[in-house]
Design a protein around this motif. Structure first.
Motif, PDB file in Angstrom:
ATOM      1  N   MET A 103       0.842  -1.194   0.000  1.00 36.49           N
ATOM      2  CA  MET A 103       0.000   0.000   0.000  1.00 36.49           C
ATOM      3  C   MET A 103       0.879   1.247   0.000  1.00 36.49           C
ATOM      4  SD  MET A 103      -3.006   1.158   2.603  1.00 36.49           S
ATOM      5  CE  MET A 103      -2.109   0.592   4.016  1.00 36.49           C
ATOM      6  N   THR A 104       0.531   2.208  -0.821  1.00 36.41           N
ATOM      7  CA  THR A 104       1.296   3.463  -0.878  1.00 36.41           C
ATOM      8  C   THR A 104       0.460   4.601  -0.300  1.00 36.41           C
ATOM      9  OG1 THR A 104       2.489   2.692  -2.821  1.00 36.41           O
ATOM     10  CG2 THR A 104       2.508   5.058  -2.412  1.00 36.41           C
ATOM     11  N   ILE A 105       1.061   5.301   0.633  1.00 37.63           N
ATOM     12  CA  ILE A 105       0.413   6.454   1.276  1.00 37.63           C
ATOM     13  C   ILE A 105       1.254   7.675   0.934  1.00 37.63           C
ATOM     14  CG2 ILE A 105      -0.175   7.511   3.505  1.00 37.63           C
ATOM     15  CD1 ILE A 105      -0.564   4.638   4.599  1.00 37.63           C
ATOM     16  N   GLU A 106       0.631   8.634   0.258  1.00 41.68           N
ATOM     17  CA  GLU A 106       1.395   9.835  -0.097  1.00 41.68           C
ATOM     18  C   GLU A 106       0.958  11.018   0.765  1.00 41.68           C
ATOM     19  OE1 GLU A 106       1.383  11.090  -4.217  1.00 41.68           O
ATOM     20  OE2 GLU A 106       3.009  12.519  -3.817  1.00 41.68           O
ATOM     21  N   ILE A 107       1.933  11.645   1.363  1.00 43.86           N
ATOM     22  CA  ILE A 107       1.686  12.849   2.164  1.00 43.86           C
ATOM     23  C   ILE A 107       2.134  14.025   1.309  1.00 43.86           C
ATOM     24  CG2 ILE A 107       2.081  13.971   4.404  1.00 43.86           C
ATOM     25  CD1 ILE A 107       1.117  11.000   4.635  1.00 43.86           C
ATOM     26  N   LEU A 108       1.171  14.873   0.974  1.00 49.08           N
ATOM     27  CA  LEU A 108       1.509  15.982   0.086  1.00 49.08           C
ATOM     28  C   LEU A 108       2.054  17.177   0.858  1.00 49.08           C
ATOM     29  CD1 LEU A 108      -1.445  16.057  -2.490  1.00 49.08           C
ATOM     30  CD2 LEU A 108       0.914  15.312  -2.888  1.00 49.08           C
ATOM     31  N   PHE A 109       3.189  17.628   0.447  1.00 51.00           N
ATOM     32  CA  PHE A 109       3.816  18.867   0.904  1.00 51.00           C
ATOM     33  C   PHE A 109       3.878  19.008   2.433  1.00 51.00           C
ATOM     34  CE2 PHE A 109       0.856  19.937  -2.798  1.00 51.00           C
ATOM     35  CZ  PHE A 109       1.707  19.352  -3.734  1.00 51.00           C
ATOM     36  N   PRO A 110       4.383  17.995   3.120  1.00 54.28           N
ATOM     37  CA  PRO A 110       4.365  18.035   4.588  1.00 54.28           C
ATOM     38  C   PRO A 110       5.201  19.169   5.175  1.00 54.28           C
ATOM     39  CG  PRO A 110       5.750  16.232   3.804  1.00 54.28           C
ATOM     40  CD  PRO A 110       5.054  16.797   2.603  1.00 54.28           C
ATOM     41  N   GLU A 111       6.134  19.716   4.374  1.00 55.00           N
ATOM     42  CA  GLU A 111       6.992  20.786   4.919  1.00 55.00           C
ATOM     43  C   GLU A 111       6.221  22.096   5.058  1.00 55.00           C
ATOM     44  OE1 GLU A 111       6.772  19.931   1.869  1.00 55.00           O
ATOM     45  OE2 GLU A 111       7.528  21.414   0.468  1.00 55.00           O
ATOM     46  N   ILE A 112       5.093  22.238   4.349  1.00 57.08           N
ATOM     47  CA  ILE A 112       4.308  23.476   4.519  1.00 57.08           C
ATOM     48  C   ILE A 112       2.843  23.185   4.893  1.00 57.08           C
ATOM     49  CG2 ILE A 112       5.721  25.057   3.136  1.00 57.08           C
ATOM     50  CD1 ILE A 112       3.777  24.577   0.795  1.00 57.08           C
ATOM     51  N   CYS A 113       2.372  21.981   4.594  1.00 56.05           N
ATOM     52  CA  CYS A 113       0.982  21.653   4.922  1.00 56.05           C
ATOM     53  C   CYS A 113       0.978  20.842   6.220  1.00 56.05           C
ATOM     54  CB  CYS A 113       0.324  20.892   3.780  1.00 56.05           C
ATOM     55  SG  CYS A 113       0.296  21.843   2.263  1.00 56.05           S
ATOM     56  N   ASP A 114       1.405  21.478   7.281  1.00 57.94           N
ATOM     57  CA  ASP A 114       1.622  20.750   8.522  1.00 57.94           C
ATOM     58  C   ASP A 114       1.221  21.577   9.731  1.00 57.94           C
ATOM     59  OD1 ASP A 114       3.589  22.714   8.448  1.00 57.94           O
ATOM     60  OD2 ASP A 114       5.083  21.464   9.426  1.00 57.94           O
ATOM     61  N   LEU A 115       0.320  22.519   9.538  1.00 56.96           N
ATOM     62  CA  LEU A 115       0.029  23.420  10.657  1.00 56.96           C
ATOM     63  C   LEU A 115      -0.777  22.744  11.757  1.00 56.96           C
ATOM     64  CD1 LEU A 115      -0.806  26.952   9.214  1.00 56.96           C
ATOM     65  CD2 LEU A 115       1.187  26.229  10.526  1.00 56.96           C
ATOM     66  N   TYR A 116      -0.370  23.003  12.971  1.00 50.83           N
ATOM     67  CA  TYR A 116      -1.150  22.705  14.166  1.00 50.83           C
ATOM     68  C   TYR A 116      -1.482  21.236  14.407  1.00 50.83           C
ATOM     69  CZ  TYR A 116      -0.949  27.631  14.283  1.00 50.83           C
ATOM     70  OH  TYR A 116      -0.447  28.894  14.311  1.00 50.83           O
ATOM     71  N   GLY A 117      -0.429  20.467  14.500  1.00 50.95           N
ATOM     72  CA  GLY A 117      -0.551  19.109  15.030  1.00 50.95           C
ATOM     73  C   GLY A 117      -1.069  18.071  14.067  1.00 50.95           C
ATOM     74  N   ASP A 118      -1.309  18.464  12.814  1.00 53.30           N
ATOM     75  CA  ASP A 118      -1.819  17.468  11.869  1.00 53.30           C
ATOM     76  C   ASP A 118      -0.785  16.405  11.536  1.00 53.30           C
ATOM     77  OD1 ASP A 118      -4.063  19.329  11.656  1.00 53.30           O
ATOM     78  OD2 ASP A 118      -4.631  17.945  10.052  1.00 53.30           O
ATOM     79  N   ARG A 119       0.472  16.698  11.841  1.00 55.49           N
ATOM     80  CA  ARG A 119       1.490  15.671  11.635  1.00 55.49           C
ATOM     81  C   ARG A 119       1.192  14.456  12.513  1.00 55.49           C
ATOM     82  NH1 ARG A 119       5.943  17.424  11.212  1.00 55.49           N
ATOM     83  NH2 ARG A 119       5.232  19.550  10.877  1.00 55.49           N
ATOM     84  N   GLY A 120       0.372  14.665  13.546  1.00 57.52           N
ATOM     85  CA  GLY A 120      -0.061  13.553  14.389  1.00 57.52           C
ATOM     86  C   GLY A 120      -0.776  12.492  13.563  1.00 57.52           C
ATOM     87  N   ASN A 121      -1.528  12.929  12.554  1.00 53.70           N
ATOM     88  CA  ASN A 121      -2.223  11.967  11.683  1.00 53.70           C
ATOM     89  C   ASN A 121      -1.222  11.131  10.889  1.00 53.70           C
ATOM     90  OD1 ASN A 121      -4.812  12.891  12.421  1.00 53.70           O
ATOM     91  ND2 ASN A 121      -4.636  14.612  10.993  1.00 53.70           N
ATOM     92  N   VAL A 122      -0.176  11.786  10.422  1.00 52.59           N
ATOM     93  CA  VAL A 122       0.853  11.083   9.649  1.00 52.59           C
ATOM     94  C   VAL A 122       1.584  10.090  10.561  1.00 52.59           C
ATOM     95  CG1 VAL A 122       2.921  11.356   8.223  1.00 52.59           C
ATOM     96  CG2 VAL A 122       1.097  13.079   8.124  1.00 52.59           C
ATOM     97  N   LEU A 123       1.933  10.566  11.749  1.00 52.42           N
ATOM     98  CA  LEU A 123       2.600   9.700  12.719  1.00 52.42           C
ATOM     99  C   LEU A 123       1.744   8.467  13.018  1.00 52.42           C
ATOM    100  CD1 LEU A 123       4.850   9.337  14.995  1.00 52.42           C
ATOM    101  CD2 LEU A 123       3.337  10.631  16.487  1.00 52.42           C
TER     102      LEU A 123
END
Lengths: 441, 232
Positions: B1-21
């Motif tokens: 399965m491939t999961i693509e995270i688009l533009f995490p260096e700028i589309c990462d405001l306010y804890g949403d990286r928690g979803n990626v983690l």
């Protein structure tokens, strides 16, 4: 008519100050609130000192103001300061306290409202420490905050900016400014943070290349596209941790801090004092007598254990992660107590925990950290965050109430206790500190 | 399965990286691709099963829109092919028809969803959110912190039970496109919703730290249901 309203505001503001004292209530912004209600132009009309220093930025404002106030008082000047109450009401309260016009006003200003404040107060100097993402409730984004600060800076104000933060540098774009910074590498272990607020060049959008990172986006950097880089530092700092000295342009100054963010605070303070015209000797002798205010940093050795009470501003990932990074670099076996809840928020509402996921709790995996004790209303959320940060569950201890935290510490296995608190949980942290001291003495 | 995270260096405001983690922890064997704004998205030339776009500053919204516009056709094809999309915070606006900037300039969106958005930089709306995911009858808890305000004619993702304003619905659901203005680690805050989403991805096992997640969730639901809790 406006003048009459101003005098009425002044009288009512002072009366409310007196009333609060009689009632034993500590609401420092309230007199200013009353004064501004009666006369919205209160800040415009109030008599101001000849020397006004404004300080803003995401982190370090209160520490810089505290250090500056102590230094200038040691030099024999009378100084006004709003003690961290950094919106219009707190600033109005500050002016209500002066019996006769002081020599200096050090005005801490919230980043979002500086433009509004500058309509009434024209500072001689304006320090900006740094710009980072902050509370999501109010701060939107760094780009927004940057635009708000830039909006209203008066022409005659001299900007003193952090050359190592290109976002801060943007504030002064097109003006002649004074810059402070640290060009040389500091031999401390850098942690790769979860985010960076400045990946692309603010001028052209090109990829930024960091050649030396002090913390987050603070450091030596250039744009791979347009070549934009840190401006020349008028006050270039070099640090000797061994000698506890900060060398600025070959002059040495005492340094009572070993965290990188506080070194920058010292650098900003010394740069400003030099810029005002104080001599090296005057600055050194005043700095010898000052320390960072207790609510931000307090350290005491009790028996074999060092107790450090350090503010780690909640809802502010950079402030918290920087403190984690600092304690990771400290020697010895450590116990970390986390009191990061926003007590006010949790009293009436339910604090957002999104900021946990921008905060580098992963640093607490470090093997020198033997115990992490958590408490407060949000402990369940924090527990999940620590687990996702891969912290060994055996290292995580929970205390139902903050007052139980001291009893959970395994004193025989550690050298240092770091008690980390939010601004709003400072009073509770003092209670925990006292319980720890009782157990240690 | 491939999961693509688009533009995490700028589309990462306010804890949403928690979803990626959280995705990384639950799918340790998946192929994660993190694409920067300077790169061509992986989905353009490869099959991707899950596409994630997190919140960004309003200044970057235009940049991201410009970048994705080139791939409008491909994105439409992916939605029609039931690729899972998760767009949080203001990211959803990009997939809509129009975005009105503060200076009244109108930007055309990707035109993949019936969404109209307006940016008001001087107006920050913040609220707690209590809602219902009707499909599974779960309660949803989260936060809104917005400068981009969204109106939509699409099928909503959640029913609103309570928030500071009087909205009735929240977000967008179109096939496997999940869009919500809630931000923060929505998957961590809502383990039952995460389970549902993961089940579409063919994962029906226990979530990592499920017991602890559910403990935190139950506590939050109680707080949000409490009449005395301010939604400020």
């Amino acid at each position: 008519m406006k003048k009459i309203r101003f005098y009425l505001a002044k009288i009512l503001g002072k009366l409310s100050n007196l009333g609060l004292k009689i009632l034993g209530r500590n609401i420092p912004y309230y007199p200013g609130f009353v004064a501004l209600k009666v006369c919205p132009e209160f800040l415009h009309y109030v008599k101001k000192p000849k020397l006004i220093i404004a300080v803003t930025g995401t982190n370090g404002k209160t520490t810089i103001c505290g250090l500056l106030k102590d230094c200038l008082e040691n030099m024999g000047l009378t100084v006004l300061n709003n003690n961290g109450f950094n919106i219009d009401t707190g600033i109005a309260s500050m002016f209500l306290k002066q019996k006769k016009v002081s020599d200096v006003a050090i005005v801490e200003i919230d980043e979002k409202t500086s433009g509004e404040i500058f309509k009434s107060i024209v500072p001689n100097y304006f320090i900006c420490t740094n710009l980072f993402r902050d509370s999501m409730k109010t701060n939107s984004s760094v780009e927004f905050i940057l635009s708000k600060i830039r909006e209203g800076i008066p022409e005659k104000t001299k900007l003193i900016l952090n050359a190592d933060d290109l976002l801060t540098v943007e504030i002064g774009r097109g003006r002649k400014n004074i810059y402070f910074g640290i060009k040389e590498s500091i031999n401390k272990k850098n942690y790769p943070h979860l985010f960076c607020d400045l990946v692309y060049c603010p001028k052209c959008g090109g990829k930024l290349i960091y050649t030396d990172i002090k913390y987050y986006h603070i450091g030596n950097v250039y744009c791979s596209n347009c070549g934009d880089t840190n401006p020349e530092r008028n006050y270039e700092g070099k640090v000797s941790f061994e000698k506890k000295k900060l060398y600025i342009n070959e002059e040495d100054f005492p340094l009572k801090a070993n965290s990188i963010f506080n070194i920058y605070n010292y650098l900003a303070v010394i740069s400003l004092l030099k810029e005002i015209g104080f001599s090296k000797d005057q600055i050194v002798s005043s700095l010898e007598k000052v320390k960072i205010i207790d609510s931000r940093f307090y350290q005491e050795k009790i028996g074999n254990i060092t107790l450090i009470n350090q503010m780690a501003k909640g809802q502010n990932p950079v402030a918290c992660s920087s403190v984690f990074e600092y304690l990771q670099n400290e020697q010895g076996r450590k116990c970390v107590l986390l009191m990061l809840d926003d007590v006010t928020d949790n009293r009436y509402s339910s604090e957002t925990v999104a900021w946990y996921y921008d905060t580098d709790f992963e640093i607490l995996k470090n093997s020198s950290i033997c115990q992490v004790i958590i408490s407060g209303k949000r402990w369940r959320d924090l527990y999940v965050r620590l687990l996702l940060a891969e912290i060994n569950p055996e290292k995580i201890w929970t205390a139902e109430k903050e007052t139980d935290m001291a009893a959970k510490i395994r004193y025989e296995k550690i050298d240092k206790i770091f008690l980390l608190h939010d601004i709003t949980s400072y009073d509770q942290s003092l209670q925990v500190k006292e319980s720890i001291k009782e157990r240690l003495s | 399965m491939t999961i693509e995270i688009l533009f995490p260096e700028i589309c990462d405001l306010y804890g949403d990286r928690g979803n990626v983690l959280f995705l990384e922890k639950n799918f340790p064997h998946a192929h994660f691709v993190k694409t920067t704004i300077l790169e061509e998205p992986y989905f353009v030339t490869h099959d991707v099963q899950f596409l994630y776009l997190g919140p960004m500053s309003e200044y970057n919204l235009e940049k991201v829109l410009k970048k994705l516009k080139i791939y409008q056709k491909r994105l439409n094809e992916m939605i029609q092919n039931d690729t899972i999309f998760l767009a949080t915070g203001n990211a959803m606006a990009i997939f809509g028809t129009t975005i009105v900037k503060e200076n009244k300039e109108i930007l055309s969106g990707l035109n993949l969803l019936q969404i109209h958005s307006e940016i008001h930089l001087s107006k920050r709306y913040h609220s707690l959110f209590l809602g219902k995911f009707s499909e599974e009858n779960h309660l949803i808890v989260g936060y809104k912190s917005q400068n981009t305000f969204i109106e939509t004619k699409e099928t909503p993702l959640f029913e609103t039970i309570k928030e500071k304003s009087n909205t009735k619905v929240e977000g967008v659901r179109k096939r496997n496109f999940f869009g919500t203005t809630l931000l923060g680690p929505i998957l961590i805050l809502n383990p039952y919703f995460a389970k549902y989403l993961f089940s579409i991805m063919g994962y029906n096992q226990e979530l990592i730290f499920e017991k602890q997640l559910v403990n935190a969730y139950n506590e939050r639901v109680l707080e949000y249901q409490n009449q005395d809790t301010a939604y400020e």
